[in-house]
Design a protein around this motif. Structure first.
Motif, PDB file in Angstrom:
ATOM      1  N   LEU A   1      69.413  71.210  35.796  1.00 43.13           N
ATOM      2  CA  LEU A   1      69.610  69.962  36.528  1.00 43.13           C
ATOM      3  C   LEU A   1      68.414  69.689  37.434  1.00 43.13           C
ATOM      4  O   LEU A   1      67.906  68.561  37.481  1.00 43.13           O
ATOM      5  N   GLU A   2      67.951  70.710  38.135  1.00 43.51           N
ATOM      6  CA  GLU A   2      66.812  70.536  39.033  1.00 43.51           C
ATOM      7  C   GLU A   2      65.569  70.091  38.258  1.00 43.51           C
ATOM      8  O   GLU A   2      64.803  69.234  38.707  1.00 43.51           O
ATOM      9  N   GLY A   3      65.377  70.669  37.063  1.00 45.79           N
ATOM     10  CA  GLY A   3      64.244  70.272  36.226  1.00 45.79           C
ATOM     11  C   GLY A   3      64.348  68.834  35.766  1.00 45.79           C
ATOM     12  O   GLY A   3      63.367  68.080  35.789  1.00 45.79           O
ATOM     13  N   MET A   4      65.539  68.431  35.349  1.00 45.51           N
ATOM     14  CA  MET A   4      65.763  67.043  34.911  1.00 45.51           C
ATOM     15  C   MET A   4      65.493  66.061  36.052  1.00 45.51           C
ATOM     16  O   MET A   4      64.951  64.967  35.825  1.00 45.51           O
ATOM     17  N   ILE A   5      65.847  66.447  37.261  1.00 46.33           N
ATOM     18  CA  ILE A   5      65.582  65.589  38.422  1.00 46.33           C
ATOM     19  C   ILE A   5      64.076  65.478  38.657  1.00 46.33           C
ATOM     20  O   ILE A   5      63.555  64.391  38.934  1.00 46.33           O
ATOM     21  N   GLY A   6      63.365  66.610  38.523  1.00 39.47           N
ATOM     22  CA  GLY A   6      61.910  66.571  38.655  1.00 39.47           C
ATOM     23  C   GLY A   6      61.277  65.647  37.635  1.00 39.47           C
ATOM     24  O   GLY A   6      60.363  64.880  37.945  1.00 39.47           O
ATOM     25  N   GLN A   7      61.755  65.722  36.389  1.00 41.63           N
ATOM     26  CA  GLN A   7      61.268  64.820  35.340  1.00 41.63           C
ATOM     27  C   GLN A   7      61.512  63.366  35.732  1.00 41.63           C
ATOM     28  O   GLN A   7      60.639  62.504  35.558  1.00 41.63           O
ATOM     29  N   GLU A   8      62.684  63.092  36.265  1.00 39.96           N
ATOM     30  CA  GLU A   8      63.054  61.720  36.608  1.00 39.96           C
ATOM     31  C   GLU A   8      62.177  61.155  37.720  1.00 39.96           C
ATOM     32  O   GLU A   8      61.794  59.982  37.695  1.00 39.96           O
ATOM     33  N   ILE A   9      61.854  61.986  38.711  1.00 42.81           N
ATOM     34  CA  ILE A   9      60.996  61.534  39.807  1.00 42.81           C
ATOM     35  C   ILE A   9      59.574  61.302  39.308  1.00 42.81           C
ATOM     36  O   ILE A   9      58.964  60.268  39.567  1.00 42.81           O
TER      37      ILE A   9
ATOM     38  N   GLY B   1      58.653  74.349  37.536  1.00 44.49           N
ATOM     39  CA  GLY B   1      58.830  73.001  38.076  1.00 44.49           C
ATOM     40  C   GLY B   1      57.679  72.081  37.742  1.00 44.49           C
ATOM     41  O   GLY B   1      57.875  70.892  37.456  1.00 44.49           O
ATOM     42  N   VAL B   2      56.450  72.623  37.749  1.00 43.21           N
ATOM     43  CA  VAL B   2      55.273  71.804  37.404  1.00 43.21           C
ATOM     44  C   VAL B   2      55.320  71.415  35.925  1.00 43.21           C
ATOM     45  O   VAL B   2      54.905  70.312  35.553  1.00 43.21           O
ATOM     46  N   ALA B   3      55.825  72.305  35.082  1.00 38.46           N
ATOM     47  CA  ALA B   3      55.975  71.962  33.662  1.00 38.46           C
ATOM     48  C   ALA B   3      56.898  70.748  33.521  1.00 38.46           C
ATOM     49  O   ALA B   3      56.629  69.829  32.747  1.00 38.46           O
ATOM     50  N   TRP B   4      57.999  70.728  34.280  1.00 36.02           N
ATOM     51  CA  TRP B   4      58.905  69.571  34.262  1.00 36.02           C
ATOM     52  C   TRP B   4      58.209  68.321  34.800  1.00 36.02           C
ATOM     53  O   TRP B   4      58.429  67.211  34.292  1.00 36.02           O
ATOM     54  N   GLN B   5      57.382  68.489  35.819  1.00 39.22           N
ATOM     55  CA  GLN B   5      56.630  67.344  36.350  1.00 39.22           C
ATOM     56  C   GLN B   5      55.726  66.748  35.274  1.00 39.22           C
ATOM     57  O   GLN B   5      55.612  65.522  35.146  1.00 39.22           O
ATOM     58  N   ALA B   6      55.066  67.625  34.523  1.00 35.01           N
ATOM     59  CA  ALA B   6      54.175  67.159  33.449  1.00 35.01           C
ATOM     60  C   ALA B   6      54.961  66.379  32.398  1.00 35.01           C
ATOM     61  O   ALA B   6      54.482  65.372  31.862  1.00 35.01           O
ATOM     62  N   VAL B   7      56.178  66.842  32.098  1.00 36.92           N
ATOM     63  CA  VAL B   7      57.031  66.122  31.159  1.00 36.92           C
ATOM     64  C   VAL B   7      57.356  64.726  31.705  1.00 36.92           C
ATOM     65  O   VAL B   7      57.297  63.728  30.980  1.00 36.92           O
ATOM     66  N   GLY B   8      57.689  64.658  32.999  1.00 33.68           N
ATOM     67  CA  GLY B   8      58.002  63.362  33.603  1.00 33.68           C
ATOM     68  C   GLY B   8      56.812  62.419  33.595  1.00 33.68           C
ATOM     69  O   GLY B   8      56.949  61.229  33.284  1.00 33.68           O
TER      70      GLY B   8
ATOM     71  N   LEU C   1      55.751  64.777  23.422  1.00 33.51           N
ATOM     72  CA  LEU C   1      56.685  64.682  24.545  1.00 33.51           C
ATOM     73  C   LEU C   1      58.000  65.400  24.233  1.00 33.51           C
ATOM     74  O   LEU C   1      58.543  66.129  25.070  1.00 33.51           O
ATOM     75  N   THR C   2      58.516  65.206  23.036  1.00 29.54           N
ATOM     76  CA  THR C   2      59.779  65.820  22.646  1.00 29.54           C
ATOM     77  C   THR C   2      59.665  67.342  22.598  1.00 29.54           C
ATOM     78  O   THR C   2      60.580  68.066  23.029  1.00 29.54           O
ATOM     79  N   ALA C   3      58.535  67.834  22.103  1.00 24.82           N
ATOM     80  CA  ALA C   3      58.306  69.286  22.088  1.00 24.82           C
ATOM     81  C   ALA C   3      58.287  69.830  23.520  1.00 24.82           C
ATOM     82  O   ALA C   3      58.847  70.905  23.801  1.00 24.82           O
ATOM     83  N   MET C   4      57.649  69.106  24.409  1.00 22.04           N
ATOM     84  CA  MET C   4      57.598  69.522  25.816  1.00 22.04           C
ATOM     85  C   MET C   4      58.997  69.539  26.440  1.00 22.04           C
ATOM     86  O   MET C   4      59.365  70.481  27.149  1.00 22.04           O
ATOM     87  N   GLN C   5      59.777  68.498  26.173  1.00 23.15           N
ATOM     88  CA  GLN C   5      61.131  68.412  26.746  1.00 23.15           C
ATOM     89  C   GLN C   5      62.023  69.543  26.266  1.00 23.15           C
ATOM     90  O   GLN C   5      62.761  70.144  27.058  1.00 23.15           O
TER      91      GLN C   5
ATOM     92  N   CYS D   1      52.773  72.139  28.598  1.00 22.68           N
ATOM     93  CA  CYS D   1      53.199  70.823  29.076  1.00 22.68           C
ATOM     94  C   CYS D   1      52.076  70.065  29.784  1.00 22.68           C
ATOM     95  O   CYS D   1      51.977  68.847  29.652  1.00 22.68           O
ATOM     96  N   THR D   2      51.222  70.761  30.516  1.00 21.20           N
ATOM     97  CA  THR D   2      50.133  70.051  31.189  1.00 21.20           C
ATOM     98  C   THR D   2      49.041  69.636  30.199  1.00 21.20           C
ATOM     99  O   THR D   2      48.450  68.567  30.341  1.00 21.20           O
ATOM    100  N   VAL D   3      48.804  70.469  29.188  1.00 19.56           N
ATOM    101  CA  VAL D   3      47.853  70.069  28.131  1.00 19.56           C
ATOM    102  C   VAL D   3      48.423  68.865  27.371  1.00 19.56           C
ATOM    103  O   VAL D   3      47.708  67.888  27.091  1.00 19.56           O
ATOM    104  N   GLY D   4      49.707  68.922  27.045  1.00 19.49           N
ATOM    105  CA  GLY D   4      50.336  67.799  26.357  1.00 19.49           C
ATOM    106  C   GLY D   4      50.353  66.535  27.196  1.00 19.49           C
ATOM    107  O   GLY D   4      50.180  65.430  26.677  1.00 19.49           O
ATOM    108  N   CYS D   5      50.555  66.699  28.482  1.00 18.64           N
ATOM    109  CA  CYS D   5      50.561  65.546  29.387  1.00 18.64           C
ATOM    110  C   CYS D   5      49.212  64.848  29.386  1.00 18.64           C
ATOM    111  O   CYS D   5      49.127  63.620  29.348  1.00 18.64           O
TER     112      CYS D   5
END
Length: 457
Positions: A144-152, A318-325, A365-369, A396-400
């Motif tokens: 949940l915390e990761g999904m919130i990071g992605q959303e922000i 958490g940074v990986a989730w940020q990169a996804v967002g 993006l889907t692979a990262m998620q 995730c940061t390379v993909g971003c």
């Protein structure tokens, strides 16, 4: 005034006349060609006529297509959450779309932080979600915390970084390395966001070598520690209430952590101005000259850099989730742009090369998620290792970077305009690529795990 009025009126009449004349000529040309068109149609067989009509319908659909809903969650990772968790994420999405999205470009360009949103952030009650309830947490999942990071980050990476530095780096330092008394003293007010935190590890001449090469020192004098040195790139540091300062003990040469009030005598912060990324984040250069901190403010369970690394492991995820967002925000804005942008009489979203790039972006993006979703599940099970967090951060940061670059490419020259959003994501992706351990350092962490050999020097 009167002259301008008549001049503008004359211009409008002239424009209207020219448009009417253009339409008249087009209509006349069509009428003139009508006999030939009818003659052509008359000679067509039934199947040929149906084929012609079908082609005409396809051309009309291409020019005015019905677009599907834009959705950057192609494999529905959102459905991994339960109904209550989904409601929390949707509340965050509403907040970001209504409170942050309308102002973010302006604040990003000016390099200023919108302090008024902090009070509204408090109302979301999303800080310290995974912490125990006796400290004010909610004991919810890392997923949940990761999904919130992605959303922000999907709306603004700077806002997500502000939140991550406070709730991840600063609070986690106390949560993982502090005594029970320190946790009870500091964490509840930080969860409420009544007190904001910062995390000071990186130095002007020491980034990746922090485990061995910190130049900031601490020396114990009775019940007081004296800290001297400099820190750089410290997010939130210009306004935070507490700064977690990491320093090397001159006696045992081990890294120790301290909870330092920003207003402590001898501590100075200087905002770093000339950034091309995360411009809303208030990064600072910190100078510490004979800063005195009582023993009770030393993190009691931070005795070596291994303890610091425990904090970095969780925030790396958490940074990986940020990169996804960040990547998702860029992809969704770009997809919308291709639907709106028209060339040769139809949206560019219908062009083959456009769809090829969009598919590449979505697949990455889907692979990262899916990767970070599984990583958070392992974190919830207590199974996440350092190398797994590092692999996610690298991938995730390379993909971003790749996705934001393709976004700019699809927008052409319009991609460099901040108003089109993608340029902001493109710049912010560069910061994500570097902080919380560079791509190269994290790759060596993974390499050590899979080969059994350390390539660190």
């Amino acid at each position: 005034m009167a002259e301008n009025f008549w001049e503008e009126l004359g211009t409008k009449f002239k424009t209207a006349y020219e448009e009417a004349e253009k339409k008249r000529k087009a209509d006349f040309a069509m009428i003139k060609n009508l006999p030939g068109i009818l003659s052509y149609l008359k000679d067509l067989q039934g199947e040929e006529l149906l084929l012609l009509l079908d082609q005409a319908r396809k051309i009309k659909k291409r020019k005015n297509p019905k677009f599907p809903e834009i959705n950057g969650d192609f494999y529905n990772t959102f459905d991994l959450l339960n109904a209550e968790e989904k409601a929390i994420v949707l509340r965050v999405r509403e907040f970001m779309n209504t409170e942050v999205a309308p102002i973010v470009d302006d604040y990003w360009m000016r390099g200023e932080f919108p302090f008024h949103i902090v009070e509204k952030f408090k109302a979301l009650n999303i800080c310290g979600l995974t912490y125990s309830k006796d400290l004010g947490g909610q004991e919810r999942s890392n997923l949940l915390e990761g999904m919130i990071g992605q959303e922000i980050a999907r709306v603004d990476v700077s806002t997500c970084t502000f939140f991550g530095v406070h709730s991840g780096l600063a609070m986690n330092s106390i949560y993982l390395c502090g005594s029970e008394e320190q946790k009870k003293t500091f964490i509840p007010e930080m969860i409420k966001m009544n007190k904001i935190g910062a995390f000071a590890l990186t130095e002007p001449e020491v980034g990746s070598a922090a485990s061995m090469g910190l130049k900031t020192t601490c020396k114990r004098q009775g019940d007081t520690w004296v800290i001297n040195g400099e820190k750089k790139w410290i997010g939130n540091a210009t306004f935070a209430d507490y700064i977690i300062v990491w320093a090397k003990d001159v006696e045992d040469h081990q890294v120790k952590g301290f909870i330092v009030d920003r207003v402590t005598a001898g501590l100075e912060t200087e905002k770093i101005e000339d950034k091309m990324a995360l411009r809303i984040v208030q990064n600072a250069l910190i100078r510490l000259k004979d800063v005195k901190v009582p023993e009770e403010r030393r993190l009691q369970n931070a005795n070596t850099f291994k303890d610091t690394a425990r904090v970095l492991k969780t925030t790396r995820a958490g940074v990986a989730w940020q990169a996804v967002g960040c990547a998702r925000g860029a992809y969704e804005h770009t997809l919308k742009y291709t639907m709106d942008r028209r060339q040769f009489g139809r949206p560019i979203s219908g062009f083959q090369m456009t769809q090829d790039l969009l598919s590449q972006m979505l697949s990455q993006l889907t692979a990262m998620q899916t990767l970070v979703s599984r990583l958070s599940q392992m974190q919830d099970e207590g199974l996440m290792s350092d190398e797994q967090a590092s692999l996610a951060k690298v991938f995730c940061t390379v993909g971003c970077r790749a996705i934001t670059s393709m976004s700019r490419e699809l927008m052409g020259a319009n991609g460099i305009l901040i108003s089109n959003k993608v340029a902001r994501f493109l710049g912010d992706a560069e910061a994500l690529y570097s902080y919380e351990g560079t791509k190269q350092i994290n790759s060596l962490v993974v390499g050590r795990a899979i080969t059994g050999q350390s390539a660190f020097t």
